[in-house]
Design an enzyme around this catalytic site. Structure first.
Site, PDB file in Angstrom:
ATOM      1  N   SER A  48     -46.558  97.798 -28.845  1.00  0.00           N
ATOM      2  CA  SER A  48     -47.158  96.568 -28.502  1.00  0.00           C
ATOM      3  C   SER A  48     -46.906  96.469 -27.003  1.00  0.00           C
ATOM      4  CB  SER A  48     -46.791  95.310 -28.995  1.00  0.00           C
ATOM      5  OG  SER A  48     -47.158  94.384 -28.744  1.00  0.00           O
ATOM      6  N   TYR A  61     -39.617  90.127 -32.918  1.00  0.00           N
ATOM      7  CA  TYR A  61     -40.694  90.922 -32.669  1.00  0.00           C
ATOM      8  C   TYR A  61     -40.838  91.727 -31.439  1.00  0.00           C
ATOM      9  CZ  TYR A  61     -45.493  92.361 -32.342  1.00  0.00           C
ATOM     10  OH  TYR A  61     -46.761  93.200 -32.443  1.00  0.00           O
TER      11      TYR A  61
END
Length: 183
Positions: A48, A61
Site C-alpha cells: 500500500s 496497518y
C-alpha cells in the site's frame, strides 16, 4: 482499526499483523524454493502507499504495509537472475470492503476518492508479468508518493494523521417550506 493505537483492540491488531506480515512471509517461504528450483515463478504481494509513511490513526496497518513493501522490494532484488520475480502492488485508497471493515470509509482519505479494484488488479498483474518490483496504480498513488519526497517527516506525519481522521459526509441541507404569517 482506525483511531489511536492505545484505544485499539489488541486482538484485531495482532490478527492484522499475522495476516499482513507473518502469513505473507510464511507463504512466500513455502512457495519460493520450488520456484527457484524450476527457475520460474512470480510473487505478487499487496502492499500500500500507506507503507511509505507512518500512519497516525492507523499505526498498525501502515506499519504492516511498510513490511510488505520493504520485504517484497528486497525479494525482487535478491531474485534477480533467477527467473523468479517479486512485485508489490502499492495502491492508495481502493474501492473495496476494506474501508468499511477497517473503519476508515468515512475518513478524509477515502472522501478524496478511491481507485477501482479492477484498475488496481490490472495494473498489478501487468507489473508482475513485466517483472517489475512495484506497481503504483492511479494518479493519486503516484502524486502521494511524490509528496513524500518534498515534505519533512513531521509534515508527513501531520498530513497523514489529518487524512486518517473520520469525517462523516455532510448531508445535503433539508429544504423546508416556510409559512409566512403576513406580519
Amino acid at each position: 482499526m482506525n483511531g489511536p493505537f492505545a484505544d485499539s483492540d489488541l486482538g484485531r491488531a495482532l490478527a492484522l499483523v499475522q495476516v499482513n506480515v507473518a502469513s505473507l512471509m510464511h507463504l512466500t517461504h513455502l512457495v519460493l524454493p520450488a520456484m527457484l528450483a524450476r527457475r520460474s515463478g512470480r510473487i505478487l504481494n499487496i502492499g500500500s502507499t500507506a507503507g511509505f509513511q507512518p500512519g497516525p490513526g492507523m499505526a498498525v496497518y501502515y506499519a504492516s504495509k511498510a513490511f510488505v513493501n520493504s520485504f517484497t522490494e528486497a525479494l525482487w532484488h535478491e531474485l534477480r537472475g533467477t527467473g523468479v520475480t517479486a512485485t508489490v502492488s502499492a495502491p492508495g485508497a481502493t474501492a473495496t470492503e476494506f474501508g468499511k471493515v477497517a473503519g476508515s470509509a468515512e475518513s478524509r482519505l477515502f472522501h478524496l476518492g478511491t481507485t477501482s479494484a479492477p484498475d488496481v488488479a490490472a495494473h498489478a498483474y501487468r507489473a508482475m508479468m513485466a517483472g517489475r518490483a512495484m506497481s503504483l496504480p492511479g494518479w493519486r498513488a503516484k502524486l502521494g508518493l511524490q509528496m513524500l519526497r518534498i515534505g519533512s517527516r513531521a509534515q508527513v506525519r501531520g498530513f497523514t494523521a489529518r487524512l486518517n481522521q473520520i469525517e462523516p459526509r455532510k448531508s445535503k441541507p433539508e429544504i423546508t417550506a416556510r409559512s409566512s404569517s403576513g406580519s
